[in-house]
Write an enzyme that holds these catalytic residues in place. Structure first.
Site, PDB file in Angstrom:
ATOM      1  N   THR B 100      -0.917  31.313  52.155  1.00 55.50           N
ATOM      2  CA  THR B 100      -1.235  32.405  51.218  1.00 55.50           C
ATOM      3  C   THR B 100      -0.368  32.332  49.979  1.00 55.50           C
ATOM      4  O   THR B 100      -0.813  32.599  48.871  1.00 55.50           O
ATOM      5  CB  THR B 100      -1.028  33.761  51.925  1.00 55.50           C
ATOM      6  OG1 THR B 100      -1.911  33.821  53.027  1.00 55.50           O
ATOM      7  CG2 THR B 100      -1.310  34.915  50.994  1.00 55.50           C
ATOM      8  N   THR B 176       2.087  32.038  56.658  1.00 49.25           N
ATOM      9  CA  THR B 176       2.918  32.885  57.520  1.00 49.25           C
ATOM     10  C   THR B 176       2.518  32.820  58.994  1.00 49.25           C
ATOM     11  O   THR B 176       3.343  33.117  59.850  1.00 49.25           O
ATOM     12  CB  THR B 176       2.867  34.353  57.060  1.00 49.25           C
ATOM     13  OG1 THR B 176       1.506  34.784  57.017  1.00 49.25           O
ATOM     14  CG2 THR B 176       3.511  34.524  55.711  1.00 49.25           C
ATOM     15  N   ASP B 177       1.272  32.438  59.299  1.00 48.63           N
ATOM     16  CA  ASP B 177       0.818  32.505  60.688  1.00 48.63           C
ATOM     17  C   ASP B 177       1.739  31.751  61.652  1.00 48.63           C
ATOM     18  O   ASP B 177       2.104  32.270  62.696  1.00 48.63           O
ATOM     19  CB  ASP B 177      -0.606  31.936  60.813  1.00 48.63           C
ATOM     20  CG  ASP B 177      -1.665  32.977  60.511  1.00 48.63           C
ATOM     21  OD1 ASP B 177      -1.293  34.029  59.947  1.00 48.63           O
ATOM     22  OD2 ASP B 177      -2.839  32.740  60.828  1.00 48.63           O
ATOM     23  N   LYS B 255       6.592  36.614  63.498  1.00 50.66           N
ATOM     24  CA  LYS B 255       5.650  37.456  62.745  1.00 50.66           C
ATOM     25  C   LYS B 255       5.201  38.587  63.665  1.00 50.66           C
ATOM     26  O   LYS B 255       4.581  38.334  64.700  1.00 50.66           O
ATOM     27  CB  LYS B 255       4.449  36.624  62.287  1.00 50.66           C
ATOM     28  CG  LYS B 255       3.525  37.366  61.330  1.00 50.66           C
ATOM     29  CD  LYS B 255       2.373  36.477  60.846  1.00 50.66           C
ATOM     30  CE  LYS B 255       1.563  37.201  59.758  1.00 50.66           C
ATOM     31  NZ  LYS B 255       0.437  36.399  59.270  1.00 50.66           N
TER      32      LYS B 255
END
Lengths: 629, 431
Positions: B100, B176-177, B255
Site C-alpha cells: 500500500t 503491511t499484511d 498486525k
C-alpha cells in the site's frame, strides 16, 4: 432588475437515511468526543508534481483535529476503515429524483474521490458520483435545464479554529447529499429563488430528505457581461437568494465602473513598495493602530497612484477598498485603512476618521511622496511580515481592478452581501474511489422506479386546495415546507385545517427566524398536539407557544404541562375576566360595549392562551354588559 | 471481469486505446470523455469514460451504439530531477518491495498501480532530504501477501550489501499484511546487524492526502538518523492520529487490526521507541547501539515447515499429511499451548521421525507453559517444545531458520529455546 445576468444554482440536499458509506446515524451531535490529530499532505499530481503552494501550507504545520460523535461516527468517518457499499436507500432516492427531473441516469455509477485538502474530509477527498445528466425543471413557464445530479457525502462540521489548527466534528461527515446543478439559464434574482424552491419541493416529494436548518444549501454561480463567474457558496436561507444575486450583480457592475474610471485616468499597475511609517503615526489616536503597535507590530503603507476615489467614492457606491480589505483579512489582519476613508482636511468641524487625525494623514501623504491628483495609499498595522503579506494582497486586488472582475468563491453574509473567500478553484482533481465497487443501474430498476414515482407537488397542491380549504398559494407553501402529508391528516382526521395552515404557514416561518427548527419536531408529536387541540385541552391561541416548546425537544404532552396550557375551567375564566373588567370599570363605562376590543388583550394575556378566543370574547361581552347594567 | 467479445471488437475497430478521448452514443444519449481502464467489477458491456467534469461514468455499449475516437491518448512526459547529495548527512537506502505504501491510483487513467517507484516516494517527501541523503531502489513490486521465503532471502542479501557498502540505515517500504513475518525473517538472517534496518508501511495508499505513508517514512528516517539503535524494526502509527509513531522490534511486532493506522503493536514488550509529531525520539529500555562492521548473513531456511492454528475438533487424520511432510511444525495452540488429546499421537509420530514440533499460543500475548496441565505434560512427553513468549509467526520463521542453520533436530530445538533477536524472554512485565 432587467439587466443582463447569467445565473445557475447548485443545490445540496441531505438525505434522511443512514450515512452513505457506513451504518452510522445521519444526525448531528451536540457533543464531540476526543480529538484525533491529522494532517493532509498535498498529493502528487497527474504530472508527478506536487502543488508548491499547498505543500508550503502543509509545511507550515497546519493540522486538523477530529472529534468523534457517539452513534454518528465510526472508523469509516475517521478514515480508519474502508467505506462500505453505498447506502441503497440513498441510491434509490437519487435515482427517483433523477427520474422526476427527466434526467438520464448513467448505466453504471462510479464513485470518485474529489480532492479537498481543507480538512473537512478526513480522507482528503470527498466521495461523489455522477448519477444522471440532462432533464429540466419548469418554473414560471420557463424551462431551466439540469446539468447533473450527483450523490455525494457531506463534509465534517467545523467547530473550532485557532492558529495552525482547525477542529471538526465527524457527525456530519458522510451524510448522503444529492447535488443538483442547473444550467446557466436563470435570468432574474427572483427566478433564482423560484428555481431553488421548485427543486427543493421536488426533493421533498421523494419523502426521504432531511428538513430544517442546514439540511439544504445552495451555491450560486453569477456573472454579468464583462464581469466574471462568481460562486457564492453555502447559502442556507432561500428567501435571501434574490438579494445575494442582486447584490452580486451590483458588485460586478460597480467593479466595471471602477475599471472604466481607472482606464479613463490611464492608471497603471501600482508597484508594491511598502514603507514603514510606524514613526509617522506615533501618538496617533486610533485604537486599532495603538493596539497593533503595543503588541510590537509595525505600520506599513503603500502608495496607490491613481486609485483615489474608487476605493470608497461617489457617495459610497464605489467600494474597491472593501474588496482590498477582504483580501488583506484573508492574510490574517483585522483590516486596512485607505486614503478614501481618512480625512485630510484640517479645521473647524473636521472629525478624524477612525481616530486618525488629519495631521497624521497629511504627514503620511508627505512621507509617501504623494503628488498626483488621484494619488492614494493604504496602510496596515500588524507584525511586519503579516502586514506586508496583507498589504501585498490588497495591492494585488487593486491592480486586478485594472484588468477584470476576478473570478472568486465568496461566502454569503447574513445581510445579503458576500465576502471574498478564495480564488475560484480550477477543475476538480478527481480519481476513482477504488474501495467502492461500481453500481450497475439496469433498465428494469429504472422502469420500476418510474412506475412508482412519488406524486408531483402540483398534484398534491391541487388536492389540498380541493379538499382542505386552502388557496393555491398556501397549498404551494405547505407542500414546499414538506408538511403536506401531515397537513392532510390533521385536516381529514381532526378537521383542523385552518389551525394547521396557520401553524405551517405562519408559526413555522416565525420560529425559523427566531432560530428554532420546527422540522426537528417529529410528525407524530405535531399530530398529537393537534389531537389535544381537537379535544379542547388547550386553545388554538396557545399553539405557537406549544410548537416553540416542542422545537426545544419537549413532547406534546410535556409541552402542554410545562406551559400550563390545560384550558381553564369556565368558573376560573369568569373570575379572571370579572376582575379585569372591575379594575377598568371607568374605562368600560366610558367606552360602553366597544370596550370589548381593547380588553381582549389583557384578558388573553391573563389567561395565557388557556381559553379559546371566541369563548373569551363571549365571557368578556357578558361581563361588560353586566357592568353596564 | 473483462470486456465482452463484442465490445472488445468495437474498441479495436474504432482504434480506441485507454486515455483516448471518445464519443460514445448509446441508447439515444451521447457521452464524450476519456476512456478509462475497465474495472474488475464492471459489466462486460460497460465502457468507463472520464467526462470533462472529472466524473467517471459507466456507459453500456450495445448493438446500436457508436464509438468514435476524437483524440489519441496524450504522451506522458515525466521529469525526474536529479538530486545532489549533501555533505555531512547520513546515507539512507530505501529498498522498495511494494504494498500500500507504494501503491497509488493514476489520476489520469484511474488505474491502480501497485508500484509507486521508491524514488517517487522519496520525491513526494522533500523534507526527508533534510535528514539524510536518500538513495532508493526497487527490489520487488508486490503486495505482501505474495511474499515468499525466497523474497526474504533476496531482501536480506540486498540489505547486507547496502550496509556493507556503507549505508547508515536501510528503510524497507513493505506491504503491511505480512510485514511482521518479513521483519522476523530479517531479524534472524541479519544477525547482529550493525545499523538500523527498518520496515515501514502504510494503511492508506499514497495517492490520498490522508495517507500515513509519508509521516511513517519521516518517522522512520528520524529513527534511523537519530535513534542510535541497531537491529531490525518496524515503524508505524502508534495512534489513529498523525502525531505519534511507534518503533517495534522486528521479532515482536504483529498486525492487530485490519485497517487502522495503528494496527501494528509490540506484543509482550513495550515498543522500542516512540516518536512524536516534532520528531522527538523517546527510547525505552536497553538496546544495541549503532556500530561499524559487516553483516554476518545467514539466509538459510528450511522450506518443509508449517504454521497451524489449533481449533476445537481438529482432526489428526486431516493434518497427518502436513506432519508427514514437514521437518518443522509450529502449532498455535489454545491457552498455555494446548491441543486436543487426539492430536498428541500425531505430534509424537512426527517428533519420533525427527521433526521439530513447537507449541505456541493463539492467545498471542503471554508465554506458553506445558507444565501446568496434563495436556501440556503429554505434549512434552510427545516431544513438542514450547515457544515461550515467541509470537506464533516469529516461531514459525525462526523454526525454518533454525532447522536450516543447525546440524540436527536437537540443535534446532536448543536454538529455538535460545533468544537470538529479542524474540524470546524469561520475564514478562505488567505493561
Amino acid at each position: 432588475m432587467t439587466g443582463e445576468m447569467v445565473c445557475g444554482i447548485e443545490i445540496h440536499q441531505q438525505l434522511d437515511t443512514c450515512k452513505l458509506f457506513c451504518s452510522c446515524d445521519s444526525r448531528l451531535s451536540d457533543e464531540g468526543e476526543g480529538a484525533v490529530y491529522r494532517r493532509l499532505r498535498p498529493t502528487t499530481s497527474e504530472m508527478g508534481e506536487v502543488d508548491r503552494a499547498a505543500l508550503a501550507q502543509f509545511r507550515r504545520n497546519l493540522g486538523y483535529r477530529y472529534q468523534t460523535a457517539p452513534g454518528a461516527s465510526c472508523l469509516v468517518e475517521l478514515d480508519e476503515e474502508p467505506p462500505h457499499r453505498a447506502n441503497d436507500e440513498a441510491m434509490e432516492t437519487v435515482l427517483m429524483f433523477s427520474e422526476m427531473l427527466g434526467s438520464r441516469t448513467v448505466d453504471e455509477i462510479h464513485f470518485m474521490r474529489k480532492i479537498v485538502v481543507d480538512g473537512s474530509n478526513t480522507s482528503g477527498f470527498q466521495r461523489t458520483a455522477l448519477v444522471s445528466t440532462g432533464g429540466a425543471v419548469e418554473v414560471g413557464g420557463r424551462s431551466i435545464s439540469i446539468l447533473s445530479v450527483c450523490l455525494e457525502e457531506d463534509a465534517a462540521r467545523k467547530v473550532d479554529a485557532k492558529a495552525g489548527e482547525v477542529t471538526y466534528r465527524l457527525d456530519r461527515l458522510g451524510i448522503p447529499l444529492i447535488e443538483v446543478a442547473t444550467g446557466p439559464d436563470i435570468r432574474t434574482p427572483e427566478e433564482a429563488m423560484e428555481v431553488a424552491q421548485r427543486i427543493g419541493t421536488l426533493l421533498r416529494a421523494t419523502k426521504r430528505v432531511k428538513r430544517g436548518i442546514g439540511t439544504i444549501r445552495e451555491d450560486l454561480n453569477i456573472s454579468i457581461p464583462g464581469g466574471a463567474r462568481i460562486e457564492i457558496k453555502g447559502v442556507q436561507e432561500l428567501r435571501l437568494l434574490p438579494l445575494y444575486v442582486r447584490n452580486e450583480v451590483e458588485r460586478q457592475r460597480m467593479l466595471l465602473r471602477v475599471k472604466g474610471i481607472l482606464e479613463a485616468r490611464g492608471v497603471r499597475e501600482a508597484p508594491f513598495e511598502p514603507v514603514d511609517v510606524t514613526d509617522v503615526l506615533e501618538g496617533c489616536g486610533s485604537k486599532v493602530l495603538r493596539g497593533a503597535l503595543s503588541a510590537g507590530g509595525r505600520v506599513l503603507a503603500v502608495r496607490l497612484p491613481g486609485f483615489a476615489g474608487v476605493m470608497n467614492g461617489d457617495g459610497g457606491t464605489l467600494r474597491l477598498g472593501a474588496e482590498m480589505a477582504q483580501r488583506a483579512r484573508a492574510r490574517g489582519v483585522r483590516g486596512i485603512f485607505h486614503s478614501d476613508e481618512l480625512s485630510f482636511s484640517v479645521g473647524e468641524g473636521c472629525q478624524p476618521a477612525y481616530g486618525i487625525a488629519p495631521s497624521f494623514v497629511n504627514a503620511l501623504a508627505e512621507r509617501l511622496g504623494m503628488a498626483g491628483e488621484h494619488d492614494a495609499f493604504a496602510i496596515c498595522a500588524a507584525d511586519a511580515a503579516t502586514a506586508e503579506a496583507a498589504l501585498s494582497a490588497a495591492v494585488d486586488r487593486a491592480n486586478e481592478a485594472l484588468l477584470r472582475v476576478p473570478e472568486e468563491t465568496r461566502d454569503p453574509l447574513p445581510d445579503g452581501t458576500s465576502k471574498y473567500s478564495r480564488p475560484l478553484p480550477g477543475a476538480a482533481r478527481m480519481y476513482p474511489e477504488t474501495d467502492v465497487p461500481p453500481i450497475p443501474v439496469p433498465a428494469e430498476r429504472l422502469e420500476r422506479i418510474r412506475a412508482e414515482l412519488p406524486e408531483l407537488p402540483e398534484v398534491t397542491e391541487g388536492r389540498l386546495v380541493e379538499r382542505c380549504g386552502v388557496n393555491a398559494q398556501q397549498a404551494r407553501q405547505i407542500v414546499h415546507r414538506g408538511c403536506a402529508e401531515l397537513f392532510e391528516r390533521i385536516s381529514s382526521e381532526l378537521s383542523l385545517a385552518a389551525a394547521a395552515a396557520t401553524a405551517f404557514l405562519n408559526t413555522y416561518g416565525e420560529m425559523e427566524r427566531e432560530g428554532l427548527d420546527p422540522h426537528s419536531v417529529p410528525d407524530a408529536e405535531v399530530l398529537s398536539a393537534f389531537r389535544m387541540l381537537s379535544e379542547s385541552r388547550f386553545s388554538k391561541e396557545a399553539m405557537p407557544a406549544l410548537l416553540r416548546e416542542m422545537a426545544s425537544g419537549a413532547s406534546a404532552e410535556d409541552a402542554v404541562r410545562r406551559l400550563g396550557l390545560e384550558s381553564v375551567g369556565e368558573g376560573e375564566a369568569e373570575a379572571v375576566i370579572a376582575s379585569i373588567v372591575a379594575e377598568r370599570a371607568d374605562f368600560v363605562r366610558s367606552k360602553g360595549a366597544a370596550a370589548v376590543g381593547p380588553l381582549m388583550g389583557p384578558v388573553m394575556g391573563a389567561l395565557r392562551g388557556r381559553i379559546d378566543g371566541r369563548r373569551a370574547n363571549e365571557l368578556l361581552s357578558k361581563e361588560i354588559a353586566k357592568l353596564l347594567g | 471481469m473483462t470486456y465482452s467479445v463484442e465490445l472488445s471488437g468495437i474498441l479495436r475497430s474504432a482504434g480506441a486505446a485507454e486515455g483516448a478521448k471518445l464519443s460514445v452514443s448509446a441508447d439515444g444519449a451521447e457521452y464524450v470523455g476519456t476512456l478509462m481502464p475497465h474495472h474488475e467489477f464492471s459489466g462486460p458491456d460497460i465502457l468507463i469514460l472520464k467526462l470533462k467534469s472529472g466524473y467517471n461514468v459507466g456507459v453500456r455499449v450495445g448493438p446500436g451504439s457508436a464509438v468514435k475516437v476524437l483524440e489519441r491518448p496524450p504522451e506522458r512526459v515525466r521529469r525526474d530531477a536529479p538530486v545532489e547529495a549533501r555533505e555531512g548527512l547520513p546515507t539512507l537506502v530505501l529498498i522498495g518491495t511494494g504494498g500500500t505504501i507504494a501503491s497509488y491510483v493514476d489520476y489520469r487513467t484511474g488505474a491502480v498501480h501497485p508500484a509507486l517507484s521508491t524514488s517517487d516516494m522519496v520525491g513526494s517527501i522533500p523534507e526527508i532530504r533534510e535528514l539524510a541523503n536518500v538513495r532508493a531502489e526497487v527490489l520487488f513490486s508486490m503486495f505482501s501477501e505474495n511474499m515468499d521465503v525466497p523474497h526474504w532471502q533476496e531482501l536480506a542479501r540486498a540489505v547486507a550489501r547496502e550496509i556493507d557498502a556503507g549505508a547508515d540505515g536501510v528503510v524497507i517500504p513493505h506491504g503491511t499484511d505480512t510485514m511482521g513475518y518479513t521483519a522476523a525473517a530479517l531479524s534472524f538472517m541479519l544477525g547482529d546487524v550493525p545499523k538500523p534496518v527498518v520496515l515501514v508501511g502504510a494503511q492508506r495508499s499514497s495517492d490520498r492526502p490522508s495517507s500515513d505513508a509519508s509521516s511513517n517514512l519521516m518517522a522512520c528516517a528520524r529513527f534511523c538518523t537519530a535513534g542510535n539503535r541497531a537491529g531490525v524494526f518496524a515503524v508505524m502509527h502508534d495512534t489513529p492520529g498523525d502525531d505519534s509513531f511507534a518503533v517495534h522490534l522486528g521479532t515482536r511486532v504483529r498486525k492487530m487490526h485490519t485497517s487502522r493506522r495503528d494496527a501494528f503493536r509490540s506484543i509482550g514488550v513495550p515498543p522500542v521507541a516512540h516518536i512524536d509529531a516534532a520528531g522527538r525520539i523517546e527510547l525505552s529500555g536497553e538496546g544495541r547501539p549503532v556500530s561499524d562492521g559487516k553483516v554476518a548473513l545467514r539466509t538459510g531456511m528450511e522450506r518443509a515447515a508449517a504454521l497451524l492454528q489449533y481449533f476445537p475438533g481438529m482432526d489428526p487424520d486431516m493434518f497427518a499429511p502436513v506432519f508427514d511432510r514437514c521437518k518443522g511444525v509450529v502449532v498455535a495452540g489454545s491457552g498455555l499451548g494446548h491441543v486436543n488429546e487426539r492430536m498428541i499421537p500425531l505430534i509424537k509420530g512426527a517428533t519420533d521421525r525427527g521433526a521439530v514440533v513447537v507449541m505456541a499460543s493463539q492467545c498471542i500475548d503471554g508465554s506458553t507453559n506445558l507444565n501446568v496441565y496434563n495436556t501440556g505434560r503429554d505434549l512434552i512427553a510427545a516431544g513438542a517444545v514450547p515457544a515461550g513468549d515467541m509470537l506464533p509467526e516469529t516461531a514459525y520463521v525462526k523454526l525454518m531458520w533454525a532447522l536450516a542453520n543447525t546440524g540436527s533436530p536437537e540443535e534446532a530445538k536448543r536454538l529455538m529455546a535460545t533468544p537470538v533477536a529479542g524474540e524470546l524472554s524469561d520475564r514478562r512485565l505488567l505493561l
